[in-house]
Design an enzyme around this catalytic site. Sequence first.
Site, short mmCIF file in Angstrom:
data_model
loop_
_atom_site.label_atom_id
_atom_site.label_comp_id
_atom_site.label_asym_id
_atom_site.label_seq_id
_atom_site.Cartn_x
_atom_site.Cartn_y
_atom_site.Cartn_z
N ARG A 250 0.84 -1.01 0.03
CA ARG A 250 -0.03 0.13 -0.26
C ARG A 250 0.25 1.34 0.03
O ARG A 250 0.33 1.77 -0.87
CB ARG A 250 -0.55 0.10 1.21
N THR A 251 1.98 1.36 1.32
CA THR A 251 2.62 2.61 1.29
C THR A 251 3.25 2.97 -0.09
O THR A 251 3.37 4.29 -0.51
CB THR A 251 3.33 2.67 2.33
N LYS B 49 25.27 -3.52 -0.48
CA LYS B 49 26.56 -3.78 -0.13
C LYS B 49 27.34 -3.23 0.72
O LYS B 49 28.60 -2.58 0.88
CB LYS B 49 27.25 -3.03 -1.62
N ARG C 123 11.42 3.39 3.62
CA ARG C 123 10.62 2.45 4.67
C ARG C 123 12.18 2.00 4.87
O ARG C 123 13.14 1.25 3.97
CB ARG C 123 9.67 1.93 4.19
N HIS D 193 4.72 6.22 11.98
CA HIS D 193 4.52 5.79 10.40
C HIS D 193 3.75 7.31 10.16
O HIS D 193 1.66 6.80 9.85
CB HIS D 193 3.21 4.22 9.67
N1 CP Z 1 -0.29 -0.28 5.78
C1 CP Z 1 0.43 -0.25 5.41
O1 CP Z 1 2.10 0.03 5.45
O2 CP Z 1 0.32 -1.65 4.36
P1 CP Z 1 2.72 -1.79 3.61
O3 CP Z 1 2.96 -2.53 4.57
O4 CP Z 1 1.29 -2.61 2.79
O5 CP Z 1 2.88 -0.46 3.13
#
Ligand code: CP
Length: 316
Positions: free
Chosen positions: A51-52, A80, A101, A129
């Site tokens: 999603r993100t 590396k 991320r 998040h």
């Molecule tokens: N909600 C969320 O962070 O989903 P993903 O891990 O798929 O990005």
Amino acid sequence: MRHLMSPMDLSVEEINRLMDLAADMKADPDRYAHSLEGKILATCFYEPSTRTRLSFESAMLHLGGKTLGFASANSSSAAKGESVADTIRVISSFADICAMRHPKEGAPLVASLHSEIPVINAGDGGHQHPTQTLTDLFTIHTLRGSIDHIVVGLCGDLKFGRTVHSLITAMSRYEGISFVLISPPELRVPGYIREDVLEANHIPYREVVSLDELMPELDILYMTRVQKERFFNEEDYLRMKDFYILTPEKMKRARKDMFVLHPLPRVNEISVEVDQDPRAAYFRQVECGRYIRQALILSLLGKSDVLGQTERLGKS
Ligand code: CP
């Protein structure tokens, strides 16, 4: 230049203006279709995501911009041994804004300290998040017309779930919020959230183990997955993983105007039969994520007045 590491990097007024902009983008997409022509978003994901990452990329494409990036540490030079600091220096010369991320808490913050472009934390370990929180707030606002004066039940892995930590932090600044924290004793919300956020701000909260008993009081039930990747041993994960399963039977105890949210991915904690219930809002939540990320990207690039600045931000 501004970055986004935590919901606390935004005032409540800024979050509310972002939600207004997201709502406008949803109502009138053509108006924004060329807003970021010539701009590039880098998505640097050292941890899996559906999603993100795709929501960020979709957001950028809907604004007329372009995207580039990597979807795993193994497909970047991190494999590396390259540092996050060096990586962001490189990316700063290719892109105008970066969503990152990382499994290590604080890695996007380190990146932001070495960056010439805005960095957005797209999830750092079990920490924060913030764009999931913006998504959650926009979803609640869209469903209910307001975020104030609600009882929010958070259920599942409240220890490792970064979405929960960010959501409690952000919602604690709205009027009349109270929380019911539903978890096994081993997966309680961390002490720093209880003490520095809930208790420091005098936010009413209860900690319970049973999902059933307080269900009739909830306005929002926020289910979460047990975060397998954060457990130190498989045995503990297996013991916890099906602790809560929301079923149509359990939903009978909930109010008719209650909504179920979940940041997704779901494993087994909401049975698929619940998807048919009109109160199940987790797929509508995903859609909200794209619009609020559009609003955020546009604003961090200085193309809206949401963050109090309209000049071009980032590298010149
Ligand atoms: N909600 C969320 O962070 O989903 P993903 O891990 O798929 O990005």
